[in-house]
Motif scaffolding. Structure first.
Motif, PDB file in Angstrom:
ATOM      1  N   ASN A 161      64.400  31.318-120.175  1.00  0.00           N
ATOM      2  CA  ASN A 161      63.320  30.380-120.494  1.00  0.00           C
ATOM      3  C   ASN A 161      62.176  30.422-119.491  1.00  0.00           C
ATOM      4  O   ASN A 161      61.048  30.052-119.822  1.00  0.00           O
ATOM      5  N   SER A 162      62.464  30.842-118.265  1.00  0.00           N
ATOM      6  CA  SER A 162      61.408  30.888-117.244  1.00  0.00           C
ATOM      7  C   SER A 162      60.630  32.203-117.257  1.00  0.00           C
ATOM      8  O   SER A 162      59.642  32.350-116.527  1.00  0.00           O
ATOM      9  N   LEU A 163      61.053  33.155-118.099  1.00  0.00           N
ATOM     10  CA  LEU A 163      60.387  34.460-118.138  1.00  0.00           C
ATOM     11  C   LEU A 163      59.100  34.409-118.954  1.00  0.00           C
ATOM     12  O   LEU A 163      59.007  33.662-119.932  1.00  0.00           O
ATOM     13  N   PRO A 164      58.090  35.203-118.588  1.00  0.00           N
ATOM     14  CA  PRO A 164      56.924  35.376-119.458  1.00  0.00           C
ATOM     15  C   PRO A 164      57.361  36.019-120.778  1.00  0.00           C
ATOM     16  O   PRO A 164      58.414  36.660-120.848  1.00  0.00           O
ATOM     17  N   VAL A 165      56.532  35.863-121.808  1.00  0.00           N
ATOM     18  CA  VAL A 165      56.913  36.322-123.145  1.00  0.00           C
ATOM     19  C   VAL A 165      57.205  37.816-123.160  1.00  0.00           C
ATOM     20  O   VAL A 165      58.188  38.255-123.778  1.00  0.00           O
ATOM     21  N   HIS A 166      56.382  38.628-122.490  1.00  0.00           N
ATOM     22  CA  HIS A 166      56.599  40.081-122.549  1.00  0.00           C
ATOM     23  C   HIS A 166      57.921  40.480-121.893  1.00  0.00           C
ATOM     24  O   HIS A 166      58.566  41.445-122.303  1.00  0.00           O
ATOM     25  N   TYR A 167      58.361  39.716-120.885  1.00  0.00           N
ATOM     26  CA  TYR A 167      59.664  39.993-120.280  1.00  0.00           C
ATOM     27  C   TYR A 167      60.807  39.553-121.198  1.00  0.00           C
ATOM     28  O   TYR A 167      61.899  40.130-121.153  1.00  0.00           O
ATOM     29  N   LYS A 168      60.553  38.528-121.997  1.00  0.00           N
ATOM     30  CA  LYS A 168      61.556  38.128-122.992  1.00  0.00           C
ATOM     31  C   LYS A 168      61.755  39.243-124.018  1.00  0.00           C
ATOM     32  O   LYS A 168      62.885  39.535-124.420  1.00  0.00           O
ATOM     33  N   PHE A 169      60.631  39.840-124.443  1.00  0.00           N
ATOM     34  CA  PHE A 169      60.729  40.986-125.352  1.00  0.00           C
ATOM     35  C   PHE A 169      61.551  42.109-124.712  1.00  0.00           C
ATOM     36  O   PHE A 169      62.436  42.700-125.345  1.00  0.00           O
ATOM     37  N   LEU A 170      61.235  42.390-123.458  1.00  0.00           N
ATOM     38  CA  LEU A 170      61.918  43.486-122.756  1.00  0.00           C
ATOM     39  C   LEU A 170      63.407  43.186-122.608  1.00  0.00           C
ATOM     40  O   LEU A 170      64.251  44.073-122.836  1.00  0.00           O
ATOM     41  N   LEU A 171      63.742  41.949-122.243  1.00  0.00           N
ATOM     42  CA  LEU A 171      65.140  41.589-122.034  1.00  0.00           C
ATOM     43  C   LEU A 171      65.952  41.717-123.319  1.00  0.00           C
ATOM     44  O   LEU A 171      67.051  42.289-123.316  1.00  0.00           O
ATOM     45  N   THR A 172      65.424  41.204-124.433  1.00  0.00           N
ATOM     46  CA  THR A 172      66.165  41.290-125.702  1.00  0.00           C
ATOM     47  C   THR A 172      66.273  42.752-126.175  1.00  0.00           C
ATOM     48  O   THR A 172      67.279  43.130-126.766  1.00  0.00           O
TER      49      THR A 172
ATOM     50  N   LEU B 167      63.840  41.159-133.494  1.00  0.00           N
ATOM     51  CA  LEU B 167      63.802  40.222-132.362  1.00  0.00           C
ATOM     52  C   LEU B 167      62.382  40.014-131.856  1.00  0.00           C
ATOM     53  O   LEU B 167      61.995  38.895-131.498  1.00  0.00           O
ATOM     54  N   PHE B 168      61.597  41.097-131.831  1.00  0.00           N
ATOM     55  CA  PHE B 168      60.200  40.987-131.391  1.00  0.00           C
ATOM     56  C   PHE B 168      59.429  40.013-132.283  1.00  0.00           C
ATOM     57  O   PHE B 168      58.739  39.113-131.795  1.00  0.00           O
ATOM     58  N   ILE B 169      59.557  40.179-133.596  1.00  0.00           N
ATOM     59  CA  ILE B 169      58.831  39.323-134.541  1.00  0.00           C
ATOM     60  C   ILE B 169      59.284  37.867-134.410  1.00  0.00           C
ATOM     61  O   ILE B 169      58.462  36.938-134.378  1.00  0.00           O
ATOM     62  N   ILE B 170      60.590  37.674-134.310  1.00  0.00           N
ATOM     63  CA  ILE B 170      61.130  36.317-134.247  1.00  0.00           C
ATOM     64  C   ILE B 170      60.734  35.616-132.948  1.00  0.00           C
ATOM     65  O   ILE B 170      60.275  34.471-132.964  1.00  0.00           O
ATOM     66  N   ILE B 171      60.875  36.304-131.818  1.00  0.00           N
ATOM     67  CA  ILE B 171      60.524  35.692-130.532  1.00  0.00           C
ATOM     68  C   ILE B 171      59.034  35.408-130.467  1.00  0.00           C
ATOM     69  O   ILE B 171      58.602  34.346-129.991  1.00  0.00           O
ATOM     70  N   TYR B 172      58.223  36.336-130.960  1.00  0.00           N
ATOM     71  CA  TYR B 172      56.772  36.103-130.988  1.00  0.00           C
ATOM     72  C   TYR B 172      56.450  34.857-131.814  1.00  0.00           C
ATOM     73  O   TYR B 172      55.626  34.021-131.403  1.00  0.00           O
ATOM     74  N   SER B 173      57.101  34.722-132.966  1.00  0.00           N
ATOM     75  CA  SER B 173      56.847  33.575-133.846  1.00  0.00           C
ATOM     76  C   SER B 173      57.264  32.268-133.188  1.00  0.00           C
ATOM     77  O   SER B 173      56.537  31.268-133.232  1.00  0.00           O
ATOM     78  N   ILE B 174      58.450  32.278-132.567  1.00  0.00           N
ATOM     79  CA  ILE B 174      58.942  31.052-131.914  1.00  0.00           C
ATOM     80  C   ILE B 174      58.042  30.667-130.747  1.00  0.00           C
ATOM     81  O   ILE B 174      57.664  29.495-130.603  1.00  0.00           O
ATOM     82  N   GLU B 175      57.668  31.632-129.920  1.00  0.00           N
ATOM     83  CA  GLU B 175      56.816  31.325-128.764  1.00  0.00           C
ATOM     84  C   GLU B 175      55.452  30.812-129.210  1.00  0.00           C
ATOM     85  O   GLU B 175      54.879  29.927-128.581  1.00  0.00           O
ATOM     86  N   LYS B 176      54.940  31.360-130.313  1.00  0.00           N
ATOM     87  CA  LYS B 176      53.650  30.884-130.834  1.00  0.00           C
ATOM     88  C   LYS B 176      53.776  29.451-131.329  1.00  0.00           C
ATOM     89  O   LYS B 176      52.897  28.611-131.078  1.00  0.00           O
ATOM     90  N   LEU B 177      54.867  29.160-132.040  1.00  0.00           N
ATOM     91  CA  LEU B 177      55.094  27.793-132.499  1.00  0.00           C
ATOM     92  C   LEU B 177      55.220  26.831-131.321  1.00  0.00           C
ATOM     93  O   LEU B 177      54.688  25.714-131.358  1.00  0.00           O
ATOM     94  N   LYS B 178      55.899  27.268-130.271  1.00  0.00           N
ATOM     95  CA  LYS B 178      56.048  26.420-129.089  1.00  0.00           C
ATOM     96  C   LYS B 178      54.704  26.188-128.407  1.00  0.00           C
ATOM     97  O   LYS B 178      54.390  25.072-127.989  1.00  0.00           O
ATOM     98  N   ARG B 179      53.901  27.264-128.305  1.00  0.00           N
ATOM     99  CA  ARG B 179      52.566  27.105-127.696  1.00  0.00           C
ATOM    100  C   ARG B 179      51.704  26.160-128.516  1.00  0.00           C
ATOM    101  O   ARG B 179      50.993  25.308-127.963  1.00  0.00           O
ATOM    102  N   ASP B 180      51.749  26.318-129.836  1.00  0.00           N
ATOM    103  CA  ASP B 180      50.970  25.435-130.703  1.00  0.00           C
ATOM    104  C   ASP B 180      51.407  23.989-130.547  1.00  0.00           C
ATOM    105  O   ASP B 180      50.576  23.065-130.553  1.00  0.00           O
ATOM    106  N   ALA B 181      52.731  23.773-130.409  1.00  0.00           N
ATOM    107  CA  ALA B 181      53.248  22.411-130.236  1.00  0.00           C
ATOM    108  C   ALA B 181      52.768  21.813-128.917  1.00  0.00           C
ATOM    109  O   ALA B 181      52.406  20.632-128.852  1.00  0.00           O
ATOM    110  N   ILE B 182      52.737  22.647-127.847  1.00  0.00           N
ATOM    111  CA  ILE B 182      52.264  22.167-126.548  1.00  0.00           C
ATOM    112  C   ILE B 182      50.782  21.828-126.603  1.00  0.00           C
ATOM    113  O   ILE B 182      50.333  20.806-126.068  1.00  0.00           O
ATOM    114  N   ILE B 183      50.002  22.697-127.266  1.00  0.00           N
ATOM    115  CA  ILE B 183      48.559  22.435-127.400  1.00  0.00           C
ATOM    116  C   ILE B 183      48.322  21.138-128.166  1.00  0.00           C
ATOM    117  O   ILE B 183      47.484  20.310-127.785  1.00  0.00           O
ATOM    118  N   GLU B 184      49.076  20.955-129.255  1.00  0.00           N
ATOM    119  CA  GLU B 184      48.928  19.728-130.051  1.00  0.00           C
ATOM    120  C   GLU B 184      49.295  18.502-129.232  1.00  0.00           C
ATOM    121  O   GLU B 184      48.617  17.468-129.292  1.00  0.00           O
TER     122      GLU B 184
END
Length: 425
Positions: A126-137, A178-195
């Motif tokens: 959870n503490s990793l940047p998004v691109h490192y999450k992609f790399l880890l998975t 996994l790339f598509i799913i993680i990207y989608s989830i992180e975008k939803l989370k960012r949108d929720a934080i912005i809102e």
């Protein structure tokens, strides 16, 4: 790619794309159910989708096939909880044992190794940047594919070329999924934080406008009334009357403090910024707050090794840190300690305040700094609003972490002035 293969692939992708959104939406619900209950329900939902993936495998050639069962396992483990991941893992193994065949022990071996790896890396995910999450998975998928190759080639003596073909396709499809799913989830989370931040900003704007409109008008009669009460209490009056007058004075002082908080929040910008020697100012603040801490059996520990200089106003900085320390003291009704540490990180000053108090829940932590939200019975939430406003006006950031029953840590980052830092003698 033939029609059947394309259809099987689409079906599997549909099954693995659904759970992340269900997990995310379900996890964001504000209700009274426990995290354990959410984890169990999410685990059951993920298990159903894993079984569906296994029911409709993707056939490559002859009877050689694969499915995307590991995607819900990885997503459930990383984005919900370990409990969810374990439930999905157990369901996966039980379902695979029902199908049987020589590949069962391979599935048990590969997925057992995978879940052990997930246990080791989950705390950092959870503490990793998004691109490192992609790399880890992607690395986890590669790890799983290598294990499948080793088992089928070395143990089952399967055709190496066929196994490599299947696992390479599995690796590519699963990595893309996994790339598509993680990207989608992180975008939803960012949108929720912005809102959420927009919502907070709107509420803060309303409070600011209200403060600017009425604070001065209320403060004047309060000051006059307090002055007259001070005059009256000097007169020879019955003790019970004097006691009532003193109580009235205390309430007026409390009301005046609330108004001052409103005024500070309405105008957080620095009027006369100057160089602040943080160590010097912190010593003053600690000296001022120590008697109150002693009354509550709270020990204050201040440590630093450098004279760090930031830009700000002494009065507002004192108000900000005093609010944090008072909150920390009041969060320890049975006594405790507060550790205050100063350090330099690149071009920033880090001020870390840690208490051993009652702590906060994730929901309380998320709402910290909102207008009218307070964890105290008689709190208004204005004190924390002022803290956040002052830190922002100084060009800094404030971050809080907490655990119920174990205490809270506030980390304040402020930009340093471009001056030579001197070691304290």
């Amino acid at each position: 790619m033939n029609d059947d293969l394309f259809k099987d692939l689409l079906i599997n992708l549909l099954f693995v794309i659904l759970p992340p959104y269900l997990f995310l939406l379900f996890g964001n619900k504000k209700n009274n159910s426990s995290m354990r209950a959410k984890s169990i329900v999410s685990g059951i939902a993920g298990s159903i989708l894993v079984i569906l993936c296994m029911t409709f495998p993707i056939t490559i050639i002859d009877n050689h096939m694969f499915d995307l069962r590991q995607i819900p396992l990885i997503i459930g483990f990383f984005y919900v909880s370990r409990t969810t991941g374990v439930i999905i893992f157990i369901s996966l193994i039980i379902a695979r044992s029902y199908w049987g065949g020589e590949g069962f022990y391979g599935a048990l071996f590969v997925n057992s190794c995978l879940i052990i790896a997930l246990f080791f890396v989950r705390s950092k995910f959870n503490s990793l940047p998004v691109h490192y999450k992609f790399l880890l998975t992607t690395l986890l998928t590669l790890f799983s594919s290598i294990l499948i190759n080793l088992y089928f080639i070395l143990v089952l003596q399967s055709n190496a070329a066929v196994v490599l073909l299947i696992t390479s396709e599995l690796f590519v499809v699963q990595s893309i999924g996994l790339f598509i799913i993680i990207y989608s989830i992180e975008k939803l989370k960012r949108d929720a934080i912005i809102e959420m931040n927009l919502h907070k900003s709107e509420k803060a704007k309303i409070v600011s406008e209200l403060a600017a409109a009425v604070s001065h008008e209320i403060r004047n009669p309060l000051t006059v009334t307090k002055g007259f009460l001070q005059i009256v209490t000097r007169q020879p009056l019955p003790e019970i009357t004097l006691e009532h007058l003193r109580m009235a004075q205390e309430e007026l002082i409390h009301a005046e403090n609330v108004i001052n908080d409103y005024l500070t929040f309405a105008k957080p910008a620095l009027d006369n910024p100057t160089s602040l020697h943080v160590a010097l100012e912190m010593n003053k603040i600690v000296k001022f707050i120590t008697p109150y801490a002693n009354m509550q059996s709270v020990q204050l520990n201040l440590s630093y090794d450098k004279e760090l200089i930031v830009t700000g106003e002494p009065q507002k900085f004192h108000q900000c840190i005093s609010n944090l320390l008072k909150n920390a003291i009041e969060a320890m009704p049975n006594g405790g300690k507060i550790d205050i540490k100063m350090a330099q990180a690149d071009s920033k000053m880090m001020l870390i305040i840690t208490d051993t108090g009652i702590g906060m829940t994730p929901n309380e932590l998320q709402r910290l700094g909102e207008p009218y939200f307070s964890t105290k019975e008689k709190g208004t939430g204005l004190g924390m609003m002022v803290v956040f406003g002052i830190i922002r006006s100084m060009g800094g950031r404030i971050h809080a972490t907490s655990e119920k029953g174990k205490g809270t840590t506030f980390t304040i980052e402020l930009p340093l002035e471009n001056q030579q830092k001197k070691n304290i003698p």
